[in-house]
Design a protein around this motif. Structure first.
Motif, PDB file in Angstrom:
ATOM      1  N   ALA A 137      23.612   6.008 -57.012  1.00 26.75           N
ATOM      2  CA  ALA A 137      22.877   5.887 -58.267  1.00 26.75           C
ATOM      3  C   ALA A 137      22.658   7.251 -58.917  1.00 26.75           C
ATOM      4  N   SER A 138      22.346   8.257 -58.108  1.00 23.41           N
ATOM      5  CA  SER A 138      22.116   9.604 -58.642  1.00 23.41           C
ATOM      6  C   SER A 138      23.383  10.181 -59.235  1.00 23.41           C
ATOM      7  N   THR A 139      24.522   9.939 -58.578  1.00 24.29           N
ATOM      8  CA  THR A 139      25.804  10.392 -59.109  1.00 24.29           C
ATOM      9  C   THR A 139      26.129   9.674 -60.407  1.00 24.29           C
ATOM     10  N   LEU A 140      25.751   8.416 -60.485  1.00 24.40           N
ATOM     11  CA  LEU A 140      26.098   7.576 -61.635  1.00 24.40           C
ATOM     12  C   LEU A 140      25.326   7.951 -62.897  1.00 24.40           C
ATOM     13  N   ILE A 261      29.316  -1.551 -51.044  1.00 24.69           N
ATOM     14  CA  ILE A 261      28.078  -1.382 -51.794  1.00 24.69           C
ATOM     15  C   ILE A 261      28.436  -0.960 -53.210  1.00 24.69           C
ATOM     16  N   GLU A 262      27.815  -1.617 -54.179  1.00 22.19           N
ATOM     17  CA  GLU A 262      28.062  -1.298 -55.577  1.00 22.19           C
ATOM     18  C   GLU A 262      26.725  -1.085 -56.287  1.00 22.19           C
ATOM     19  N   VAL A 263      26.685  -0.085 -57.142  1.00 21.91           N
ATOM     20  CA  VAL A 263      25.526   0.186 -57.986  1.00 21.91           C
ATOM     21  C   VAL A 263      25.998   0.092 -59.431  1.00 21.91           C
ATOM     22  N   ILE A 264      25.382  -0.819 -60.189  1.00 21.47           N
ATOM     23  CA  ILE A 264      25.758  -1.052 -61.583  1.00 21.47           C
ATOM     24  C   ILE A 264      24.596  -0.655 -62.483  1.00 21.47           C
ATOM     25  N   ALA A 265      24.869   0.200 -63.470  1.00 18.28           N
ATOM     26  CA  ALA A 265      23.853   0.626 -64.423  1.00 18.28           C
ATOM     27  C   ALA A 265      24.214   0.122 -65.816  1.00 18.28           C
ATOM     28  N   HIS A 266      23.252  -0.490 -66.513  1.00 20.53           N
ATOM     29  CA  HIS A 266      23.426  -0.981 -67.881  1.00 20.53           C
ATOM     30  C   HIS A 266      22.487  -0.203 -68.798  1.00 20.53           C
ATOM     31  N   ASP A 267      23.014   0.326 -69.873  1.00 19.50           N
ATOM     32  CA  ASP A 267      22.179   0.951 -70.894  1.00 19.50           C
ATOM     33  C   ASP A 267      22.920   0.917 -72.229  1.00 19.50           C
ATOM     34  N   ILE A 271      28.291   0.045 -69.493  1.00 21.28           N
ATOM     35  CA  ILE A 271      28.133  -0.298 -68.081  1.00 21.28           C
ATOM     36  C   ILE A 271      28.826   0.758 -67.240  1.00 21.28           C
ATOM     37  N   ARG A 272      28.120   1.267 -66.246  1.00 16.53           N
ATOM     38  CA  ARG A 272      28.703   2.224 -65.313  1.00 16.53           C
ATOM     39  C   ARG A 272      28.570   1.692 -63.900  1.00 16.53           C
ATOM     40  N   ARG A 273      29.541   2.053 -63.057  1.00 22.94           N
ATOM     41  CA  ARG A 273      29.597   1.493 -61.707  1.00 22.94           C
ATOM     42  C   ARG A 273      29.941   2.580 -60.701  1.00 22.94           C
ATOM     43  N   ALA A 274      29.222   2.577 -59.601  1.00 20.41           N
ATOM     44  CA  ALA A 274      29.553   3.417 -58.457  1.00 20.41           C
ATOM     45  C   ALA A 274      29.693   2.499 -57.250  1.00 20.41           C
ATOM     46  N   ALA A 275      30.702   2.730 -56.440  1.00 30.64           N
ATOM     47  CA  ALA A 275      30.957   1.838 -55.308  1.00 30.64           C
ATOM     48  C   ALA A 275      31.402   2.634 -54.097  1.00 30.64           C
ATOM     49  N   ALA A 276      31.104   2.091 -52.917  1.00 30.20           N
ATOM     50  CA  ALA A 276      31.548   2.703 -51.665  1.00 30.20           C
ATOM     51  C   ALA A 276      31.908   1.608 -50.678  1.00 30.20           C
ATOM     52  N   GLN A 277      32.862   1.918 -49.810  1.00 25.68           N
ATOM     53  CA  GLN A 277      33.279   1.011 -48.744  1.00 25.68           C
ATOM     54  C   GLN A 277      33.358   1.786 -47.440  1.00 25.68           C
ATOM     55  N   HIS A 326      34.285   9.438 -43.848  1.00 29.26           N
ATOM     56  CA  HIS A 326      33.503   8.262 -43.464  1.00 29.26           C
ATOM     57  C   HIS A 326      33.389   7.184 -44.527  1.00 29.26           C
ATOM     58  N   LEU A 327      33.667   7.496 -45.789  1.00 24.79           N
ATOM     59  CA  LEU A 327      33.486   6.551 -46.883  1.00 24.79           C
ATOM     60  C   LEU A 327      34.632   6.647 -47.875  1.00 24.79           C
ATOM     61  N   MET A 328      34.863   5.550 -48.578  1.00 22.46           N
ATOM     62  CA  MET A 328      35.665   5.579 -49.790  1.00 22.46           C
ATOM     63  C   MET A 328      34.722   5.238 -50.932  1.00 22.46           C
ATOM     64  N   PHE A 329      34.653   6.083 -51.949  1.00 20.85           N
ATOM     65  CA  PHE A 329      33.760   5.788 -53.064  1.00 20.85           C
ATOM     66  C   PHE A 329      34.447   6.095 -54.383  1.00 20.85           C
ATOM     67  N   GLU A 330      33.940   5.461 -55.438  1.00 27.12           N
ATOM     68  CA  GLU A 330      34.538   5.632 -56.760  1.00 27.12           C
ATOM     69  C   GLU A 330      33.489   5.414 -57.836  1.00 27.12           C
ATOM     70  N   LEU A 331      33.752   5.979 -59.014  1.00 30.23           N
ATOM     71  CA  LEU A 331      32.912   5.806 -60.188  1.00 30.23           C
ATOM     72  C   LEU A 331      33.755   5.260 -61.315  1.00 30.23           C
ATOM     73  N   SER A 332      33.170   4.417 -62.165  1.00 30.87           N
ATOM     74  CA  SER A 332      33.903   3.902 -63.324  1.00 30.87           C
ATOM     75  C   SER A 332      32.904   3.574 -64.425  1.00 30.87           C
ATOM     76  N   ALA A 333      33.404   3.462 -65.660  1.00 28.88           N
ATOM     77  CA  ALA A 333      32.550   3.154 -66.803  1.00 28.88           C
ATOM     78  C   ALA A 333      33.270   2.198 -67.731  1.00 28.88           C
ATOM     79  N   THR A 334      32.488   1.362 -68.420  1.00 29.70           N
ATOM     80  CA  THR A 334      33.032   0.438 -69.409  1.00 29.70           C
ATOM     81  C   THR A 334      32.345   0.712 -70.743  1.00 29.70           C
TER      82      THR A 334
END
Length: 334
Positions: A137-140, A261-267, A271-277, A326-334
């Motif tokens: 969330a902080s990265t997003l 795990i996915e974190v979705i922010a709306h404003d 829409i922005r998304r951060a995810a990790a597996q 230890h993780l795979m993570f990504e950020l994206s925006a719409t």
């Protein structure tokens, strides 16, 4: 860091998560002390110290030469306060892995000013629950305000440890979410929905189930509404008495459990998304808390007070450091 404080203490070192933390500290060649109410077994070459939670003198002696204390012994509603008090007395930083909302909230509220006055750092809820979502969330969103944020977690299985079972029996504090900028009790019965994960977990039935990420995120990010969901199948497993404990399937001691795990922010910006597996929520807690300890050991680290992971460190840089192995993570925006 003082020359006479060079060790990292792990309280609850012989528990399931504590063993992962000890192994990660050894892998990174950080000097470690195993501490607990009893020490039935510790890895070869690791110094063990006995200190019960109700023995303040023993705790002080155990932590006296430790720069950082990592608490892996739940339930944290019972263990956090006596260990934090000892850490403050001897001037050690403190990190724990609680998923318990009430414990994390109490730590922030009771110890922030005292830690600042003492010049030490206290970081509750730095594990899979609490810490990882806060970093995402902080990265997003950084310091930008967000109207709505949702945390969604899927586990293909949840094989609970003895500590998880014990914490569930102990923790009956009502769960909270963020609504209109304030912490409020979660609506009961809980909301259910569907979530499509961009991973092998696919479409999941979800149940509202907030853990300590509600506390860590709302502590420092400007989020008007914040909710968290966990897939129903994993909740059914952890609630069933017959579900077995996790079993190691690889050389690192990890179970076969996978998570997303996915974190979705709306404003207003969209829409922005951060995810990790990754694999094994207990195992992945270790690199998170050890990375925090390693960064606090650096001479240049100067933060003090009760802070979340995303508040204490550069969240994106932290995730890159942990994610490489230890993780795979990504950020994206719409």
């Amino acid at each position: 860091m003082s020359k006479n404080k060079e060790f990292v203490a792990v309280y609850g070192a012989t528990g399931h998560t504590g063993a992962f933390v000890i192994a990660e500290l050894l892998r990174r060649r950080l000097p470690v002390i195993a501490v607990g109410r009893d020490m039935p077994r510790v890895p070869a070459g690791v110094t063990a110290r006995i200190a019960a939670l109700d023995d303040a003198a023993a705790l002080d002696e155990a932590f006296a030469d430790c720069a950082v204390v990592i608490n892996c012994a739940g339930p944290f509603l019972d263990t956090a306060s006596p260990i934090i008090e000892a850490a403050l007395r001897v001037g050690s930083a403190y990190v724990d892995v609680t998923a318990e909302q009430a414990s994390a909230l109490s730590t922030f509220e009771l110890y922030h000013e005292r830690a600042r006055a003492r010049g030490v750092t206290i970081i509750p809820a730095a594990g899979f629950y609490g810490g990882l979502a806060d970093l995402l969330a902080s990265t997003l969103v950084g310091q930008h305000s967000v109207d709505d944020m949702t945390v969604a977690i899927a586990l293909d299985h949840w094989w609970p440890t003895k500590g998880t079972r014990k914490t569930g029996e102990r923790n009956h504090v009502p769960r909270v979410v963020v609504k209109n900028g304030s912490l409020v009790p979660m609506t009961v019965p809980t909301t259910k929905t569907e979530w499509t994960f961009d991973s092998a977990h696919g479409v999941q039935e979800m149940e509202e189930m907030p853990f300590s990420e509600i506390i860590t995120i709302s502590r420092h990010l400007h989020v008007r509404n914040l909710r968290a969901y966990l897939n129903t199948s994993s909740l059914n497993e952890v609630r069933a008495e017959a579900t077995p404990q996790p079993v190691a399937v690889d050389a690192h001691g990890r179970s076969a459990q996978t998570f997303a795990i996915e974190v979705i922010a709306h404003d207003s910006a969209g829409i922005r998304r951060a995810a990790a597996q990754g694999q094994d929520i207990y195992a992945v807690t270790a690199p998170l808390v050890v990375e925090a300890a390693a960064r606090m050991l650096e001479p240049s680290f100067a933060r003090s007070g009760a802070l979340s992971l995303g508040e204490a460190f550069d969240a994106a840089d932290f995730l890159r450091s942990v994610g490489s192995e230890h993780l795979m993570f990504e950020l994206s925006a719409t």
